[in-house]
Scaffold this motif. Sequence first.
Motif, PDB file in Angstrom:
ATOM      1  N   GLU A   1       0.799  -1.162   0.288  1.00 59.50           N
ATOM      2  CA  GLU A   1       0.008   0.183  -0.005  1.00 59.50           C
ATOM      3  C   GLU A   1       0.969   1.284   0.061  1.00 59.50           C
ATOM      4  O   GLU A   1       1.997   1.236   0.199  1.00 59.50           O
ATOM      5  CB  GLU A   1      -0.921   0.042   1.236  1.00 59.50           C
ATOM      6  CG  GLU A   1      -1.642  -1.142   1.476  1.00 59.50           C
ATOM      7  CD  GLU A   1      -2.616  -1.203   2.704  1.00 59.50           C
ATOM      8  OE1 GLU A   1      -2.571  -0.287   3.377  1.00 59.50           O
ATOM      9  OE2 GLU A   1      -3.293  -2.409   2.850  1.00 59.50           O
ATOM     10  N   ARG A   2       0.366   2.402  -0.349  1.00 52.01           N
ATOM     11  CA  ARG A   2       1.129   3.752  -0.591  1.00 52.01           C
ATOM     12  C   ARG A   2       1.841   4.044   1.014  1.00 52.01           C
ATOM     13  O   ARG A   2       2.680   4.492   1.066  1.00 52.01           O
ATOM     14  CB  ARG A   2       0.395   4.684  -1.100  1.00 52.01           C
ATOM     15  CG  ARG A   2      -0.048   4.662  -2.593  1.00 52.01           C
ATOM     16  CD  ARG A   2      -0.428   5.908  -3.095  1.00 52.01           C
ATOM     17  NE  ARG A   2      -0.661   5.781  -4.508  1.00 52.01           N
ATOM     18  CZ  ARG A   2       0.179   5.995  -5.509  1.00 52.01           C
ATOM     19  NH1 ARG A   2       1.489   6.179  -4.996  1.00 52.01           N
ATOM     20  NH2 ARG A   2      -0.095   5.604  -6.959  1.00 52.01           N
ATOM     21  N   ARG A   3       1.097   3.657   1.978  1.00 50.46           N
ATOM     22  CA  ARG A   3       1.661   3.942   3.352  1.00 50.46           C
ATOM     23  C   ARG A   3       2.982   3.069   3.560  1.00 50.46           C
ATOM     24  O   ARG A   3       3.678   3.667   4.537  1.00 50.46           O
ATOM     25  CB  ARG A   3       0.475   3.662   4.435  1.00 50.46           C
ATOM     26  CG  ARG A   3       0.291   2.096   4.475  1.00 50.46           C
ATOM     27  CD  ARG A   3      -0.874   2.184   5.465  1.00 50.46           C
ATOM     28  NE  ARG A   3      -1.299   0.738   5.723  1.00 50.46           N
ATOM     29  CZ  ARG A   3      -0.963  -0.694   6.224  1.00 50.46           C
ATOM     30  NH1 ARG A   3       0.134  -0.238   7.113  1.00 50.46           N
ATOM     31  NH2 ARG A   3      -1.302  -1.472   6.188  1.00 50.46           N
ATOM     32  N   ASP A   4       3.189   2.062   2.632  1.00 45.75           N
ATOM     33  CA  ASP A   4       4.276   1.295   3.106  1.00 45.75           C
ATOM     34  C   ASP A   4       5.437   1.976   2.419  1.00 45.75           C
ATOM     35  O   ASP A   4       6.572   1.347   2.725  1.00 45.75           O
ATOM     36  CB  ASP A   4       4.134  -0.145   2.510  1.00 45.75           C
ATOM     37  CG  ASP A   4       3.035  -0.727   2.987  1.00 45.75           C
ATOM     38  OD1 ASP A   4       2.834  -0.862   4.519  1.00 45.75           O
ATOM     39  OD2 ASP A   4       2.167  -1.332   2.490  1.00 45.75           O
TER      40      ASP A   4
ATOM     41  N   PHE B   1       0.597   0.252  -8.407  1.00 48.91           N
ATOM     42  CA  PHE B   1      -0.566   0.865  -7.919  1.00 48.91           C
ATOM     43  C   PHE B   1      -1.580   0.926  -8.842  1.00 48.91           C
ATOM     44  O   PHE B   1      -2.550   1.385  -8.577  1.00 48.91           O
ATOM     45  CB  PHE B   1      -0.426   2.091  -6.878  1.00 48.91           C
ATOM     46  CG  PHE B   1       0.522   2.062  -5.674  1.00 48.91           C
ATOM     47  CD1 PHE B   1       0.230   1.632  -4.715  1.00 48.91           C
ATOM     48  CD2 PHE B   1       1.968   2.422  -5.877  1.00 48.91           C
ATOM     49  CE1 PHE B   1       0.852   1.002  -3.519  1.00 48.91           C
ATOM     50  CE2 PHE B   1       2.508   2.358  -4.547  1.00 48.91           C
ATOM     51  CZ  PHE B   1       2.376   1.825  -3.463  1.00 48.91           C
TER      52      PHE B   1
END
Length: 215
Positions: free
Chosen positions: A30-33, A57
Amino acid sequence: MGRASRRRAERRAQPKRPTITGSATLRPMERRDLPEVRELLKDVADNASSQNLDIYFGEPADNRFAACLVAEYKGEAVGVVGGVGLNLALPGLAVPRTEIARRIRLLDFLAVRPADRGAGLGALLSSTLLDRFRADGARLTVTYLAPGRHELVPVYSAWGWTIGERGAGLPVQIGPDPLVIAENPALRTAWKALVPGVRPTSLPGIRIPVVTGAA
């Protein structure tokens, strides 16, 4: 104390490497990663901060069948693996580019947090990604071993990959055409069949075996 008994005692005295493979959760990145993933990639990418991860993504039709998995343990990203469809932009190929990308995948990167290496997490990440490729119709996966990463040769060999000679590239049969991919003097190319029928074949005029049955 005999020599064998002494060795057993020494092994018992050594600190045990933490085993997190059975406890780590594998999930899509995920982008938070991204901050943690870029930190993991520092050891395996020339410039992890500039590596294009946006491709992971998008929708499969737009990103050449890219997939990226993160291994999470106690809320932290401890490993990552990513791969994409092979991008062959050569005119006159008998097989469409999108079909080549579907059938032949590139393992783009694989990294495990230094403290957790040697516990089997890299094997779990790579095999899970290859299973996803296989389920999506891929027949062959390739990867490039960077200069100086000699320690990767026995690792990938143990995982069932075939390791080519440095600079030789990998001849692959694409439709009726044998093509050499990744013919870079600094790289070694490794490959692994994902389905039966993909195998090395000797062809006239080519000094190294050609991988057939992939596309």
